[in-house]
Structure formats: C-alpha cells, structure tokens
Design a protein around this motif. Structure first.
Motif, short mmCIF file in Angstrom:
data_model
loop_
_atom_site.label_atom_id
_atom_site.label_comp_id
_atom_site.label_asym_id
_atom_site.label_seq_id
_atom_site.Cartn_x
_atom_site.Cartn_y
_atom_site.Cartn_z
N GLU A 1 0.78 -1.11 0.12
CA GLU A 1 -0.02 -0.06 -0.19
C GLU A 1 0.97 1.38 0.02
OE1 GLU A 1 -2.37 -3.45 1.16
OE2 GLU A 1 -0.56 -2.65 1.87
N LEU A 2 2.07 1.23 0.76
CA LEU A 2 2.93 2.13 0.79
C LEU A 2 3.45 2.60 -0.51
CD1 LEU A 2 4.17 2.01 4.23
CD2 LEU A 2 2.84 3.88 3.49
N ALA A 3 3.87 1.42 -1.06
CA ALA A 3 4.43 1.50 -2.64
C ALA A 3 3.27 2.33 -3.74
CB ALA A 3 4.67 0.22 -3.20
N ILE A 4 2.03 2.01 -3.31
CA ILE A 4 1.03 2.70 -4.22
C ILE A 4 0.93 4.23 -3.79
CG2 ILE A 4 -1.72 2.67 -4.62
CD1 ILE A 4 -1.61 -0.38 -3.87
N TRP A 5 1.07 4.44 -2.50
CA TRP A 5 1.19 6.03 -2.03
C TRP A 5 2.21 6.70 -2.75
CZ3 TRP A 5 -1.73 8.12 2.20
CH2 TRP A 5 -1.42 9.44 2.42
N GLN A 6 3.33 6.01 -3.00
CA GLN A 6 4.36 6.63 -3.60
C GLN A 6 4.36 6.72 -5.28
OE1 GLN A 6 9.00 6.34 -2.73
NE2 GLN A 6 8.67 4.81 -3.92
N ASP A 7 4.00 5.44 -5.93
CA ASP A 7 3.92 5.11 -7.27
C ASP A 7 2.95 5.99 -7.84
OD1 ASP A 7 6.34 3.78 -6.79
OD2 ASP A 7 5.45 1.96 -7.09
N ARG A 8 1.77 6.00 -7.15
CA ARG A 8 0.47 6.53 -7.67
C ARG A 8 0.08 7.97 -7.18
NH1 ARG A 8 -4.14 2.46 -8.73
NH2 ARG A 8 -4.93 4.24 -10.16
N TRP A 9 1.08 8.58 -6.38
CA TRP A 9 0.86 9.83 -5.85
C TRP A 9 0.10 10.84 -6.63
CZ3 TRP A 9 1.43 14.83 -6.18
CH2 TRP A 9 1.10 15.72 -5.02
N LEU A 10 0.41 10.77 -7.82
CA LEU A 10 -0.24 11.90 -8.88
C LEU A 10 -1.74 11.40 -9.10
CD1 LEU A 10 0.47 14.49 -10.24
CD2 LEU A 10 1.23 13.18 -12.23
N ASP A 11 -1.90 10.20 -8.87
CA ASP A 11 -3.22 9.64 -9.34
C ASP A 11 -4.07 10.05 -7.89
OD1 ASP A 11 -3.00 8.60 -11.69
OD2 ASP A 11 -2.17 6.82 -10.86
N THR B 1 7.06 16.16 -4.09
CA THR B 1 5.60 15.94 -4.61
C THR B 1 5.06 17.17 -5.43
OG1 THR B 1 4.77 16.77 -2.20
CG2 THR B 1 5.02 14.08 -2.85
N TYR B 2 5.54 18.27 -4.81
CA TYR B 2 5.06 19.60 -5.71
C TYR B 2 5.69 19.34 -7.11
CZ TYR B 2 3.56 24.42 -6.22
OH TYR B 2 2.64 25.61 -6.61
N GLU B 3 6.91 19.10 -7.24
CA GLU B 3 7.45 18.96 -8.88
C GLU B 3 6.79 17.90 -9.49
OE1 GLU B 3 9.87 20.94 -10.03
OE2 GLU B 3 9.38 22.12 -8.01
N ILE B 4 6.49 16.82 -8.77
CA ILE B 4 5.53 15.80 -9.75
C ILE B 4 4.29 16.52 -10.05
CG2 ILE B 4 4.33 13.60 -9.09
CD1 ILE B 4 6.41 12.75 -7.17
N ALA B 5 3.67 17.24 -8.92
CA ALA B 5 2.22 17.69 -9.46
C ALA B 5 2.35 18.78 -10.37
CB ALA B 5 1.76 18.43 -8.19
N ARG B 6 3.35 19.56 -10.58
CA ARG B 6 3.49 20.51 -11.66
C ARG B 6 3.50 19.80 -12.93
NH1 ARG B 6 8.51 24.15 -10.04
NH2 ARG B 6 7.98 24.84 -12.27
#
Length: 206
Positions: free
Chosen positions: A71-81, A114-119
């Motif tokens: 589940e924590l891997a999902i939090w990391q890998d699919r954070w943008l989702d 995470t901000y850079e991912i979101a951008r």
C-alpha cells in the motif's frame, strides 16, 4: 478594505486531496481502514510537507510496517493519481485575478518532491506570482511562523491579504494575524467571496 493580494491553499482548493477515497477505490474500504488504522499517514505526510524527502520517508515507513509495504508503494508510485482531480473553477478564478493584475500567491503544505510531481500535471502550479511551499520553508500551517514568512517576503500583512484554505485551523491562524480569510468548501463560495471583495465581477468569477 480591498485586498492587495490573494492567497490560495492548494490541497482541496485547487486540487482535490482525498487519500481515503483514492485507496477505497484501489484496495477496497476494508483494507483501506486497516491501512489507515495501522499507520498515522497524515503525520507521515506532514513530515514530507515539512521538507523531508518523500521517497526516504516512504521507505522508512514501509520498513517499519512491512505488512503494508504494498500500500505504501501505491502511495509513492501513484501519488499523482491520488492528488486529483484539479478543481477547475478555482484554477479559473486564479487566472481571472491575475488577468486583473491582482497578485496571487500560494501558501500550501506540500512536499518538495511531490510539488514537482504535481507541476507535471497541473500547469497552474507554475503560474503563481509568489510561491510559499512548506517543504521549502521548513514549517507547515498552521504554525504562525509560515504566515510571518509570507508577510516578511511580500511586505504585505493584515487586511491587505485575502486567504482561502479548506482547514479551519489554518484559517484561524491567518485570522489571528488580521488577514482577510475564506474557509473554502466549494469553488462557487470562493468565487462569491472574491466578487464581494471587489476583486472580480460575477462574470469574471464564473
């Protein structure tokens, strides 16, 4: 008085942030309840928002909770989702203010990585006149220091500032400094507040 600048929180103001809802859809409500019950994920997220490395915090948490490593891997890998979707009306309000030459600042609890991912997904995150991102500042709302840092950097304070946030504690901290505030529940309410403040017409705020 008419504000001289408008400040947007991002999570649940410009982008929906509902991790529980996301995980209900991915792993089911029962497993999600177990996951959120076993790990203080909001405190974990606060560490990232305070400036700790996103990937390092997730790895440390997974090592401490191996039963939820997937589940924590999902939090990391699919954070943008998980940080989705955009609240389009709010993004339009931001653009409308800037078209009227009203400075628009961010003031957000957000991690550096995470901000850079979101951008990469949300271009409006690169459009603020000034960015105040907790991960870079090393302090999160509602700590009074983060509000002071914005005031010091902009030279504005008190009623010169109009701030929208979805959390009552963050709004209370701004109010204590004399800022004009709006507790965000939906974009139409925020649009109405901007019209009432004399910053936009009803047509511009649509």
């Amino acid at each position: 008085m008419t504000p001289k600048a408008v400040i947007f929180d991002i999570g649940n103001v410009l982008i929906e942030w509902q991790p529980e809802r996301f995980f209900d859809g991915v792993i089911g409500e029962e497993r999600r309840r177990a996951f959120f019950g076993a790990i203080d994920l909001h405190t974990m997220n606060d560490r990232v928002d305070s400036g700790e490395n996103f990937h390092a915090v997730l790895a440390e948490t997974a090592a401490a909770h191996p039963d939820f490593a997937e589940e924590l891997a999902i939090w990391q890998d699919r954070w943008l989702d998980m940080a989705a979707p955009a609240i389009d009306h709010s993004a339009r309000l931001m653009a409308a203010l800037q078209a009227r030459n009203v400075p628009v600042f961010s003031l957000t609890n957000f991690g550096i990585e995470t901000y850079e991912i979101a951008r990469t997904k949300y271009p409006f995150l690169s459009a603020f006149d000034r960015d105040f991102i907790s991960g870079h500042m090393g302090v999160i709302k509602p700590d009074p220091q983060i509000y002071q840092m914005l005031e010091d950097a902009t030279g504005l304070s008190g009623a010169d500032l109009l701030f929208a946030d979805d959390r009552a504690d963050n709004i209370a901290a701004a109010k204590a400094r004399g800022w004009q505030t709006h507790l965000f529940t939906d974009p139409q309410g925020w649009a109405d507040r901007l019209v009432a403040a004399g910053l936009l017409t009803a047509q511009e705020a649509a």
